[in-house]
Design a protein around this motif. Sequence first.
Motif, PDB file in Angstrom:
ATOM      1  N   ALA A  88       7.283  41.335  28.402  1.00 24.69           N
ATOM      2  CA  ALA A  88       6.706  41.088  27.072  1.00 24.69           C
ATOM      3  C   ALA A  88       5.370  41.809  26.925  1.00 24.69           C
ATOM      4  CB  ALA A  88       6.529  39.581  26.848  1.00 24.69           C
ATOM      5  N   GLU A  89       4.593  41.836  28.002  1.00 19.95           N
ATOM      6  CA  GLU A  89       3.284  42.503  27.939  1.00 19.95           C
ATOM      7  C   GLU A  89       3.427  44.022  27.888  1.00 19.95           C
ATOM      8  OE1 GLU A  89       0.550  41.102  27.335  1.00 19.95           O
ATOM      9  OE2 GLU A  89       0.886  39.002  27.809  1.00 19.95           O
ATOM     10  N   LEU A  90       4.456  44.557  28.549  1.00 19.86           N
ATOM     11  CA  LEU A  90       4.711  46.002  28.439  1.00 19.86           C
ATOM     12  C   LEU A  90       5.089  46.352  27.001  1.00 19.86           C
ATOM     13  CD1 LEU A  90       6.695  46.627  31.766  1.00 19.86           C
ATOM     14  CD2 LEU A  90       4.416  47.502  31.205  1.00 19.86           C
ATOM     15  N   ILE A  91       5.879  45.476  26.386  1.00 20.53           N
ATOM     16  CA  ILE A  91       6.268  45.686  24.985  1.00 20.53           C
ATOM     17  C   ILE A  91       5.032  45.595  24.085  1.00 20.53           C
ATOM     18  CG2 ILE A  91       7.526  44.607  23.068  1.00 20.53           C
ATOM     19  CD1 ILE A  91       9.700  43.855  25.275  1.00 20.53           C
ATOM     20  N   GLU A  92       4.231  44.556  24.300  1.00 15.37           N
ATOM     21  CA  GLU A  92       2.984  44.418  23.521  1.00 15.37           C
ATOM     22  C   GLU A  92       2.087  45.647  23.716  1.00 15.37           C
ATOM     23  OE1 GLU A  92       1.208  40.544  24.735  1.00 15.37           O
ATOM     24  OE2 GLU A  92       0.959  40.346  22.576  1.00 15.37           O
ATOM     25  N   SER A  93       1.953  46.072  24.977  1.00 16.12           N
ATOM     26  CA  SER A  93       1.089  47.223  25.264  1.00 16.12           C
ATOM     27  C   SER A  93       1.564  48.454  24.519  1.00 16.12           C
ATOM     28  CB  SER A  93       1.075  47.528  26.768  1.00 16.12           C
ATOM     29  OG  SER A  93       0.494  46.466  27.477  1.00 16.12           O
ATOM     30  N   ASP A 133      -6.600  44.413  26.286  1.00 16.77           N
ATOM     31  CA  ASP A 133      -6.168  43.117  26.831  1.00 16.77           C
ATOM     32  C   ASP A 133      -4.697  43.170  27.241  1.00 16.77           C
ATOM     33  OD1 ASP A 133      -8.687  42.280  26.250  1.00 16.77           O
ATOM     34  OD2 ASP A 133      -8.135  40.890  24.651  1.00 16.77           O
ATOM     35  N   GLU A 134      -3.867  43.742  26.391  1.00 16.22           N
ATOM     36  CA  GLU A 134      -2.425  43.773  26.696  1.00 16.22           C
ATOM     37  C   GLU A 134      -2.156  44.636  27.933  1.00 16.22           C
ATOM     38  OE1 GLU A 134      -1.296  41.542  25.261  1.00 16.22           O
ATOM     39  OE2 GLU A 134      -1.879  41.480  23.159  1.00 16.22           O
ATOM     40  N   LEU A 135      -2.841  45.765  28.016  1.00 17.68           N
ATOM     41  CA  LEU A 135      -2.665  46.620  29.197  1.00 17.68           C
ATOM     42  C   LEU A 135      -3.057  45.863  30.461  1.00 17.68           C
ATOM     43  CD1 LEU A 135      -4.065  49.944  27.688  1.00 17.68           C
ATOM     44  CD2 LEU A 135      -1.706  49.564  28.426  1.00 17.68           C
ATOM     45  N   SER A 136      -4.132  45.084  30.359  1.00 16.58           N
ATOM     46  CA  SER A 136      -4.571  44.324  31.543  1.00 16.58           C
ATOM     47  C   SER A 136      -3.573  43.221  31.874  1.00 16.58           C
ATOM     48  CB  SER A 136      -5.981  43.741  31.319  1.00 16.58           C
ATOM     49  OG  SER A 136      -5.942  42.556  30.547  1.00 16.58           O
ATOM     50  N   HIS A 137      -2.990  42.595  30.857  1.00 16.36           N
ATOM     51  CA  HIS A 137      -1.991  41.545  31.119  1.00 16.36           C
ATOM     52  C   HIS A 137      -0.787  42.125  31.867  1.00 16.36           C
ATOM     53  CE1 HIS A 137      -3.479  39.034  27.405  1.00 16.36           C
ATOM     54  NE2 HIS A 137      -4.308  38.988  28.428  1.00 16.36           N
ATOM     55  N   ALA A 138      -0.285  43.245  31.365  1.00 19.62           N
ATOM     56  CA  ALA A 138       0.910  43.850  31.990  1.00 19.62           C
ATOM     57  C   ALA A 138       0.608  44.279  33.420  1.00 19.62           C
ATOM     58  CB  ALA A 138       1.382  45.046  31.157  1.00 19.62           C
ATOM     59  N   VAL A 284      -5.699  33.687  25.727  1.00 22.02           N
ATOM     60  CA  VAL A 284      -6.179  34.920  25.085  1.00 22.02           C
ATOM     61  C   VAL A 284      -5.208  35.364  23.981  1.00 22.02           C
ATOM     62  CG1 VAL A 284      -6.697  37.358  25.495  1.00 22.02           C
ATOM     63  CG2 VAL A 284      -7.599  35.607  27.021  1.00 22.02           C
ATOM     64  N   GLU A 285      -3.905  35.121  24.188  1.00 26.03           N
ATOM     65  CA  GLU A 285      -2.961  35.420  23.100  1.00 26.03           C
ATOM     66  C   GLU A 285      -3.319  34.598  21.850  1.00 26.03           C
ATOM     67  OE1 GLU A 285      -0.780  37.801  23.429  1.00 26.03           O
ATOM     68  OE2 GLU A 285      -0.942  38.057  25.588  1.00 26.03           O
ATOM     69  N   THR A 286      -3.681  33.338  22.069  1.00 27.72           N
ATOM     70  CA  THR A 286      -4.055  32.471  20.942  1.00 27.72           C
ATOM     71  C   THR A 286      -5.371  32.930  20.313  1.00 27.72           C
ATOM     72  OG1 THR A 286      -2.931  30.660  22.065  1.00 27.72           O
ATOM     73  CG2 THR A 286      -4.414  30.064  20.273  1.00 27.72           C
TER      74      THR A 286
HETATM   75 FE   LIG Z   1      -0.718  39.900  26.145  1.00 25.05          FE
END
Ligand SMILES: [Fe+2]
Length: 399
Positions: A88-93, A133-138, A284-286
């Motif tokens: 999901a985070e790769l998709i978000e990124s 943020d998304e890159l860091s999550h993934a 952080v998503e929220t």
């Molecule tokens: Fe994320």
Amino acid sequence: MTSNGSNSRESHVSAGPSADVSGSTPVEQDLEAKWRSVVGRRSFLKGVGLAGAAAIPGSALFASEAMAQRSSAITKGDVAILRFLAAAELIESDLWQQYNELGGVNGGNPAYMAALSNLDSDMPQYIADNTDDELSHAAFLNAYLRSKGAEPVNLDEFRTLPSSKATGARQKGRLTNLQSLNVDTSWYVRYRSTKNPDLGAHFPQAVNIHREPAIPLNDSDTPPGLPAPVPPVGAQETRMQAIANTAGFHFAFIEQGGSSLYSVMALKASSLEVLRIIVSIGGVETNHFSLWHDKAGNAVAQPLAGVTDPQTGVTFPDLNAKGGELNQTNLILPEPCEFLHKNLPDCSIVRPTLDRNGGAVAAIDGFTADRLFDGQSPKFFRTVRQLAREADAAQRQVH
Ligand SMILES: [Fe+2]
Ligand SMILES: [Fe+2]
């Protein structure tokens, strides 16, 4: 630093990315418990500073490491949760990178940046930060999986969708398609309502966004040097503003989905450390959702409200003119709603948090209905659905 400044020596052995407030990492805590039970020594690691650690024979350190490795294994369910979240985070990124290339603070499409800035002058900065943020999550989730001997997630083979041709977009394969979205805007009404989807409620769309781009498509459609007056004047300026407004609503759609997804996954985690990861990223998503909720409202409030894309007919009406709390644009904080049982008092919460409404399969279904994966291969859908089913099937196991 430890939380207890009275014993700075403890910080020497505990300093590290997973050190907790007690000053020791979960691995150390587990190791310490084992030492206590096996050899009857109290606080083996606790009283050992750097000098003490240096005095431990190499073979003992090696044995400790092996023990820590074994004791830090996570359940199959936890692996499934983290693997889906990594996907999901790769998709978000991928989608955030597309927004960032064109509209981020170092973005390359001045007309898009100007139209986004009509929602808030800091939009380009927020877009860049959300992307980071998304890159860091993934990256974190995949690194954590690797650290546990589990397989990380790699979706590179599915980076096949075309980039925008507009100035600023890099030309490379993408996982997601932002060029013709059906954005579900019911989140806007859901978070203003006292009803809860987990108790059967359904919500109408706040704005009807069908087959609308969320990024500029090419320079003949929307030239990069276009001005962005408020309200927009002329067909191309109006089209670009509708595209930016769509992005505004899409940002919040994505991030409210993340808020629910992480909440659902938290309920399935077995390891306390995995739970810590899920609630820490989920918060952080929220945070992101809350920000975008505020900005999207500016597309449907004066002085910007009333934009209609001349090509698609998608309209961003003045929601405040409609009246009522379900429309009022500055009601951006979640309204207390039904929670668990209708006989309990309303509570201000993330919602939904049931699998069927906010779990992994629901997230993929939501993204698919969004047309975010338009053009993707059957193998892509098989892959992400399998990851989603495995995550939803995870069950909390506490020994
Ligand atoms: Fe994320
Ligand atoms: Fe996110």
